[in-house]
Scaffold this motif. Structure first.
Motif, PDB file in Angstrom:
ATOM      1  N   GLU A 260       0.825  -1.208   0.000  1.00  0.00           N
ATOM      2  CA  GLU A 260       0.000   0.000   0.000  1.00  0.00           C
ATOM      3  C   GLU A 260       0.864   1.266   0.000  1.00  0.00           C
ATOM      4  O   GLU A 260       0.664   2.215   0.759  1.00  0.00           O
ATOM      5  N   VAL A 261       1.869   1.224  -0.897  1.00  0.00           N
ATOM      6  CA  VAL A 261       2.756   2.376  -1.055  1.00  0.00           C
ATOM      7  C   VAL A 261       1.995   3.523  -1.745  1.00  0.00           C
ATOM      8  O   VAL A 261       1.094   3.283  -2.550  1.00  0.00           O
ATOM      9  N   ASP A 262       2.367   4.751  -1.426  1.00  0.00           N
ATOM     10  CA  ASP A 262       1.791   5.921  -2.116  1.00  0.00           C
ATOM     11  C   ASP A 262       2.396   5.969  -3.521  1.00  0.00           C
ATOM     12  O   ASP A 262       3.434   6.599  -3.750  1.00  0.00           O
ATOM     13  N   LEU A 263       1.762   5.283  -4.457  1.00  0.00           N
ATOM     14  CA  LEU A 263       2.320   5.117  -5.790  1.00  0.00           C
ATOM     15  C   LEU A 263       2.404   6.429  -6.562  1.00  0.00           C
ATOM     16  O   LEU A 263       3.240   6.582  -7.456  1.00  0.00           O
ATOM     17  N   ARG A 264       1.557   7.377  -6.234  1.00  0.00           N
ATOM     18  CA  ARG A 264       1.546   8.637  -6.985  1.00  0.00           C
ATOM     19  C   ARG A 264       2.827   9.439  -6.716  1.00  0.00           C
ATOM     20  O   ARG A 264       3.363  10.076  -7.627  1.00  0.00           O
ATOM     21  N   ASN A 265       3.327   9.367  -5.500  1.00  0.00           N
ATOM     22  CA  ASN A 265       4.465  10.204  -5.129  1.00  0.00           C
ATOM     23  C   ASN A 265       5.772   9.433  -4.919  1.00  0.00           C
ATOM     24  O   ASN A 265       6.814  10.055  -4.701  1.00  0.00           O
ATOM     25  N   ALA A 266       5.692   8.131  -4.968  1.00  0.00           N
ATOM     26  CA  ALA A 266       6.884   7.319  -4.664  1.00  0.00           C
ATOM     27  C   ALA A 266       7.937   7.456  -5.760  1.00  0.00           C
ATOM     28  O   ALA A 266       7.616   7.553  -6.952  1.00  0.00           O
ATOM     29  N   ARG A 267       9.186   7.490  -5.347  1.00  0.00           N
ATOM     30  CA  ARG A 267      10.308   7.475  -6.282  1.00  0.00           C
ATOM     31  C   ARG A 267      10.703   6.021  -6.541  1.00  0.00           C
ATOM     32  O   ARG A 267      10.594   5.168  -5.661  1.00  0.00           O
ATOM     33  N   ILE A 268      11.197   5.795  -7.736  1.00  0.00           N
ATOM     34  CA  ILE A 268      11.500   4.413  -8.122  1.00  0.00           C
ATOM     35  C   ILE A 268      12.608   3.818  -7.252  1.00  0.00           C
ATOM     36  O   ILE A 268      12.656   2.601  -7.036  1.00  0.00           O
ATOM     37  N   ALA A 269      13.484   4.659  -6.712  1.00  0.00           N
ATOM     38  CA  ALA A 269      14.568   4.172  -5.866  1.00  0.00           C
ATOM     39  C   ALA A 269      14.048   3.476  -4.620  1.00  0.00           C
ATOM     40  O   ALA A 269      14.708   2.593  -4.070  1.00  0.00           O
ATOM     41  N   SER A 270      12.851   3.864  -4.171  1.00  0.00           N
ATOM     42  CA  SER A 270      12.274   3.255  -2.968  1.00  0.00           C
ATOM     43  C   SER A 270      11.499   1.973  -3.287  1.00  0.00           C
ATOM     44  O   SER A 270      11.107   1.245  -2.380  1.00  0.00           O
ATOM     45  N   LEU A 271      11.279   1.717  -4.555  1.00  0.00           N
ATOM     46  CA  LEU A 271      10.492   0.546  -4.964  1.00  0.00           C
ATOM     47  C   LEU A 271      11.332  -0.526  -5.659  1.00  0.00           C
ATOM     48  O   LEU A 271      10.907  -1.679  -5.762  1.00  0.00           O
ATOM     49  N   MET A 272      12.496  -0.141  -6.138  1.00  0.00           N
ATOM     50  CA  MET A 272      13.318  -1.059  -6.942  1.00  0.00           C
ATOM     51  C   MET A 272      13.934  -2.175  -6.088  1.00  0.00           C
ATOM     52  O   MET A 272      14.002  -2.080  -4.855  1.00  0.00           O
ATOM     53  N   SER A 273      14.410  -3.217  -6.779  1.00  0.00           N
ATOM     54  CA  SER A 273      15.189  -4.277  -6.133  1.00  0.00           C
ATOM     55  C   SER A 273      16.657  -3.894  -6.225  1.00  0.00           C
ATOM     56  O   SER A 273      17.180  -3.696  -7.320  1.00  0.00           O
ATOM     57  N   LYS A 274      17.314  -3.766  -5.066  1.00  0.00           N
ATOM     58  CA  LYS A 274      18.716  -3.379  -5.046  1.00  0.00           C
ATOM     59  C   LYS A 274      19.619  -4.605  -5.211  1.00  0.00           C
ATOM     60  O   LYS A 274      19.220  -5.722  -4.921  1.00  0.00           O
ATOM     61  N   ASP A 275      20.839  -4.366  -5.680  1.00  0.00           N
ATOM     62  CA  ASP A 275      21.838  -5.432  -5.871  1.00  0.00           C
ATOM     63  C   ASP A 275      21.274  -6.632  -6.650  1.00  0.00           C
ATOM     64  O   ASP A 275      21.304  -7.761  -6.181  1.00  0.00           O
ATOM     65  N   PRO A 276      20.708  -6.360  -7.824  1.00  0.00           N
ATOM     66  CA  PRO A 276      20.128  -7.472  -8.596  1.00  0.00           C
ATOM     67  C   PRO A 276      21.207  -8.389  -9.172  1.00  0.00           C
ATOM     68  O   PRO A 276      22.378  -8.007  -9.283  1.00  0.00           O
ATOM     69  N   ARG A 277      20.807  -9.594  -9.526  1.00  0.00           N
ATOM     70  CA  ARG A 277      21.701 -10.505 -10.230  1.00  0.00           C
ATOM     71  C   ARG A 277      21.998  -9.921 -11.606  1.00  0.00           C
ATOM     72  O   ARG A 277      21.101  -9.394 -12.283  1.00  0.00           O
ATOM     73  N   VAL A 278      23.246 -10.020 -12.042  1.00  0.00           N
ATOM     74  CA  VAL A 278      23.631  -9.460 -13.339  1.00  0.00           C
ATOM     75  C   VAL A 278      24.429 -10.497 -14.124  1.00  0.00           C
ATOM     76  O   VAL A 278      24.936 -11.479 -13.584  1.00  0.00           O
TER      77      VAL A 278
END
Length: 324
Positions: A260-278
């Motif tokens: 239930e994140v505030d999707l209208r105002n959220a920045r992608i940095a707060s929603l992304m998966s960090k340190d992904p497999r590459v």
């Protein structure tokens, strides 16, 4: 029911006899087998396999297995060989002759020419005292106690033994040569296995304008537009230096809804998966597939040595390329 039982009995007897024939080969794997392998390893030309009838069918398979596992080989029909095909042989070659009886006339006819060329002859027979076995530099004993055929006429257990002995030769030579999976793929470029071992991440990835990228300060709407336009179900998220900070996927979007994140105002940095497999550009498709399956992910970013995105690929790309 009686007929069914009879059929099962017959099949069981056949398999039991063939299993026995294979077990009987084990104690015979000694100096003769080693000598045959040494001759083949020393051969600077090709292993030319010959055999008539059912032995010919087995010979074709042995030649194909040798050729695909690092030992250049081909099959020559002995009847055709005496009418011109012996011209395929060179003084650098080796002949592997299959004959259960060891007295196949079409093969014995070739012996004078083989001797004249001065090339090694390895035989695989069911009779060590046969003319072929005695003429050979080394004979591989493929004798069986009895055929699975109840009439003792159709080659059955004997062809199974010869086929298995040929496989043993091919695998022993393959390991002695240090034959690699990538070398195997070079002789199997058309199949899924070859593609896994020949194609690399750089061959499959979406790059340039097709690579989805957003800055870490982008909002959700910008990220969704980028994902939608590039069609990979994900986007790379970059830091201020253009390096990979994380990725945002369809799965991250679902998890955002669940939180239930505030999707209208959220920045992608707060929603992304960090340190992904590459993945790296030179990574084989087989490694890419293993990485995705092991970590249960559907997409990978391909990065350079500085962790800057070069491209991206997903499971659909592997499917389209025939890797899966």
């Amino acid at each position: 029911m009686t007929a069914l039982h009879s059929l099962i009995q017959s099949a069981t007897r056949t398999l039991s006899l063939e299993i026995t024939a294979l077990q009987d080969l084990l104690p015979r794997l000694g100096e003769d087998f080693v000598r045959a392998c040494e001759l083949m390893l020393a051969c600077s030309g090709r292993v030319v396999v010959v055999g008539m009838g059912k032995s010919g069918h087995i010979g074709k398979k042995i030649a194909a297995t040798l050729a695909s596992t690092g030992t250049p080989a081909f099959f020559v029909h002995p009847a055709e060989a005496s009418h011109g095909d012996m011209g395929m042989l060179t003084t650098e070659d080796l002949v592997l002759a299959l004959s259960n009886s060891g007295s196949t006339a079409e093969i014995l006819t070739l012996l004078p020419l083989i001797k004249r060329l001065g090339i090694p002859l390895v035989s695989m027979t069911g009779r060590a005292d046969s003319p072929l076995a005695e003429a050979a530099e080394v004979n591989l004993d493929a004798a069986v106690r009895q055929e699975a055929c109840p009439l003792q006429l159709a080659p059955t257990a004997s062809t199974t033994a010869a086929l298995a002995l040929g496989d043993a030769l091919a695998v022993a030579l393959m390991e002695a040569r240090g034959f690699t999976a990538e070398q195997f793929a070079l002789s199997h470029p058309g199949g899924a296995l070859g593609k896994r071992l020949l194609l690399r991440a750089s061959d499959l990835m979406h790059s340039g304008e097709r690579l989805p990228l957003v800055a870490h300060h982008a909002n959700l709407q910008q990220a969704l537009l980028e994902m939608s336009s590039k069609g990979l179900g994900m986007t790379c998220v970059l830091d201020d230096d253009g390096r990979l900070a994380g990725i945002f996927t369809d799965g991250d979007l679902r998890r955002a809804f669940e939180r239930e994140v505030d999707l209208r105002n959220a920045r992608i940095a707060s929603l992304m998966s960090k340190d992904p497999r590459v993945a790296q550009p030179a990574m084989l498709a087989a490694e890419v597939l293993h990485l995705m399956q092991a970590h249960k992910i559907n997409a990978l970013v391909v990065v350079d040595a500085d962790n800057r995105p070069l491209g991206a690929l997903n499971m659909h790309d592997l499917l389209r390329a025939g890797v899966i």
